[in-house]
Design an enzyme around this catalytic site. Structure first.
Site, short mmCIF file in Angstrom:
data_model
loop_
_atom_site.label_atom_id
_atom_site.label_comp_id
_atom_site.label_asym_id
_atom_site.label_seq_id
_atom_site.Cartn_x
_atom_site.Cartn_y
_atom_site.Cartn_z
N ASP A 100 -2.08 7.04 0.36
CA ASP A 100 -2.01 7.88 -0.83
C ASP A 100 -3.07 8.70 -1.19
O ASP A 100 -3.53 9.25 -2.23
CB ASP A 100 -1.78 7.06 -1.98
CG ASP A 100 -2.72 5.81 -2.25
OD1 ASP A 100 -3.53 5.85 -1.61
OD2 ASP A 100 -2.12 4.75 -2.88
N HIS A 115 -1.66 4.42 8.65
CA HIS A 115 -0.52 4.97 8.63
C HIS A 115 -0.32 6.50 8.45
O HIS A 115 0.69 6.96 7.72
CB HIS A 115 0.34 4.22 7.59
CG HIS A 115 0.42 2.58 8.31
ND1 HIS A 115 0.86 1.56 7.30
CD2 HIS A 115 0.24 2.25 9.42
CE1 HIS A 115 0.67 0.63 8.18
NE2 HIS A 115 0.32 0.75 9.50
N CYS A 123 2.56 20.52 12.45
CA CYS A 123 3.35 21.13 13.18
C CYS A 123 3.65 20.39 14.58
O CYS A 123 2.60 20.42 15.37
CB CYS A 123 2.99 22.64 13.34
SG CYS A 123 4.01 23.42 14.26
N ASN A 208 -6.61 -11.30 -3.09
CA ASN A 208 -5.27 -10.97 -3.12
C ASN A 208 -4.61 -12.18 -4.11
O ASN A 208 -5.30 -13.28 -4.05
CB ASN A 208 -4.63 -11.13 -1.86
CG ASN A 208 -3.22 -10.60 -1.94
OD1 ASN A 208 -2.28 -10.92 -2.84
ND2 ASN A 208 -2.51 -10.08 -0.88
P1 NAD Z 1 2.39 -5.11 0.73
O1 NAD Z 1 3.35 -4.36 -0.08
O2 NAD Z 1 3.30 -5.97 1.91
O3 NAD Z 1 1.75 -6.34 0.08
C1 NAD Z 1 0.77 -5.83 -1.04
C2 NAD Z 1 -0.15 -7.10 -1.40
O4 NAD Z 1 -1.01 -6.81 -2.41
C3 NAD Z 1 0.58 -8.42 -1.78
O5 NAD Z 1 0.13 -9.62 -0.78
C4 NAD Z 1 0.14 -8.59 -3.21
O6 NAD Z 1 0.00 -10.17 -3.30
C5 NAD Z 1 -1.24 -7.94 -3.10
N1 NAD Z 1 -1.53 -7.39 -4.46
C6 NAD Z 1 -1.06 -7.01 -5.58
N2 NAD Z 1 -1.54 -6.41 -6.63
C7 NAD Z 1 -2.73 -6.77 -6.19
C8 NAD Z 1 -4.05 -6.38 -6.77
N3 NAD Z 1 -4.17 -6.06 -8.03
N4 NAD Z 1 -5.40 -6.74 -6.03
C9 NAD Z 1 -5.19 -7.25 -4.71
N5 NAD Z 1 -4.04 -7.53 -4.17
C10 NAD Z 1 -3.01 -7.33 -4.98
O7 NAD Z 1 1.47 -4.14 1.40
P2 NAD Z 1 0.81 -3.70 2.57
O8 NAD Z 1 0.23 -5.13 3.47
O9 NAD Z 1 -0.11 -2.80 2.87
O10 NAD Z 1 2.04 -3.32 3.52
C11 NAD Z 1 2.95 -2.53 3.16
C12 NAD Z 1 3.16 -1.22 3.82
O11 NAD Z 1 3.56 -0.11 3.08
C13 NAD Z 1 1.73 -0.60 4.42
O12 NAD Z 1 2.29 -0.15 5.76
C14 NAD Z 1 1.48 0.57 3.70
O13 NAD Z 1 1.17 1.67 4.68
C15 NAD Z 1 2.78 1.09 3.01
N6 NAD Z 1 2.74 1.24 1.72
C16 NAD Z 1 1.50 2.16 1.03
C17 NAD Z 1 1.61 2.71 -0.21
C18 NAD Z 1 0.35 3.42 -0.53
O14 NAD Z 1 -0.11 4.31 0.18
N7 NAD Z 1 -0.09 3.29 -1.87
C19 NAD Z 1 2.45 2.04 -1.14
C20 NAD Z 1 3.37 1.30 -0.73
C21 NAD Z 1 3.47 1.02 0.63
#
Ligand code: NAD
Length: 236
Positions: A100, A115, A123, A208
């Site tokens: 993002d 990612h 392209c 976390n």
């Molecule tokens: P995940 O959704 O699997 O886990 C999110 C983690 O964040 C959880 O362990 C949760 O307990 C923790 N969390 C929640 N609120 C928090 C806070 N305020 N402070 C600290 N920790 C907090 O996320 P992931 O491990 O990144 O894996 C998900 C995949 O999805 C990744 O590959 C990512 O690329 C993608 N993704 C990206 C976005 C984005 O770009 N914002 C959004 C959704 C998913």
């Protein structure tokens, strides 16, 4: 929670390793958690190469919405602290799973995006990648060559960019302080990074609110939100 302030001068290389939880605190939805995007959308129709080949307009509409939603959210105090640490130390890298661009919006440089990014297109016919920072929707959906552009994101079943992985591996293997924030540690190969940092001799800290599968690896664990914990970890 007792949080020991970190003396950043003690560490030659510092890596912040971030996941969806970092941005969730800014309001960007996660994929699978509460209010997660994949509860509302079927990823097979929106987030894989097959979906894009079948219906690129539909896939672009979905990603336009992701960009618009991201712009309604803003970096929080935790993002700002990472930028402050980077401004005060010569060797700080963010390795993020997020797509993002929130770290960059907080002024952080040197961000390795495992990612990809919703702020880039590529392209596949001509083989180039470029930024598309238009506010909201993508500026162009087609290349001048006539081919459809593609959001430069790792979708389901995509290979990760080998150059980006090499860069992340090298940076993490050489860091002395590794701070993981907001990742559940279940998406590979990123899930292997805490262990890589640990085996390379780095001090490993997790931020976390919830324990995860990788939590046992860390030397210190702070159970709290990034925006609350990070400012207390650094005296700045
Ligand atoms: P995940 O959704 O699997 O886990 C999110 C983690 O964040 C959880 O362990 C949760 O307990 C923790 N969390 C929640 N609120 C928090 C806070 N305020 N402070 C600290 N920790 C907090 O996320 P992931 O491990 O990144 O894996 C998900 C995949 O999805 C990744 O590959 C990512 O690329 C993608 N993704 C990206 C976005 C984005 O770009 N914002 C959004 C959704 C998913």
């Amino acid at each position: 929670m007792d949080i020991k302030a970190i003396d950043i001068g003690k560490y030659k290389g510092i890596v912040f390793f971030t996941g969806a939880g970092m941005s969730a605190e800014s309001g960007v939805p996660t994929y699978r958690g509460q209010g997660g995007i994949w509860h509302e959308y079927n990823w097979q129709e929106y987030a894989c190469q097959e979906a894009w080949k079948t219906n690129p307009e539909k896939v672009f509409d979905f990603h336009d919405l992701r960009r618009e939603e991201a712009l309604k959210c803003f970096p929080h105090k935790g993002h700002e602290i990472i930028t402050d640490v980077q401004d005060s130390h010569p060797n700080v890298t963010v390795v993020t799973q997020n797509i993002d661009g929130m770290h960059q919006r907080a002024g952080t440089e040197n961000v390795i995006e495992l990612h990809g990014s919703i702020w880039r297109v590529r392209c596949e016919r001509e083989g180039w990648v470029k930024e598309d920072l238009a506010e909201g929707s993508f500026e162009n959906r087609k290349c001048d060559c006539g081919a459809w552009l593609r959001p430069d994101i790792i979708w389901f079943s995509d290979m990760l960019n080998q150059e980006v992985l090499k860069q992340a591996d090298e940076t993490i293997s050489n860091c002395e302080l590794f701070i993981s924030i907001g990742t559940s540690g279940v998406v590979w190969p990123a899930a292997g990074y805490p262990q890589l940092a640990k085996s390379s001799g780095a001090l490993c800290i997790e931020v976390n609110p919830e324990p995860g599968e990788q939590s046992y690896i860390y030397d210190s664990v702070y159970r709290g939100n990034a925006g609350d914990v990070l400012p207390r970890m650094f005296n700045m």
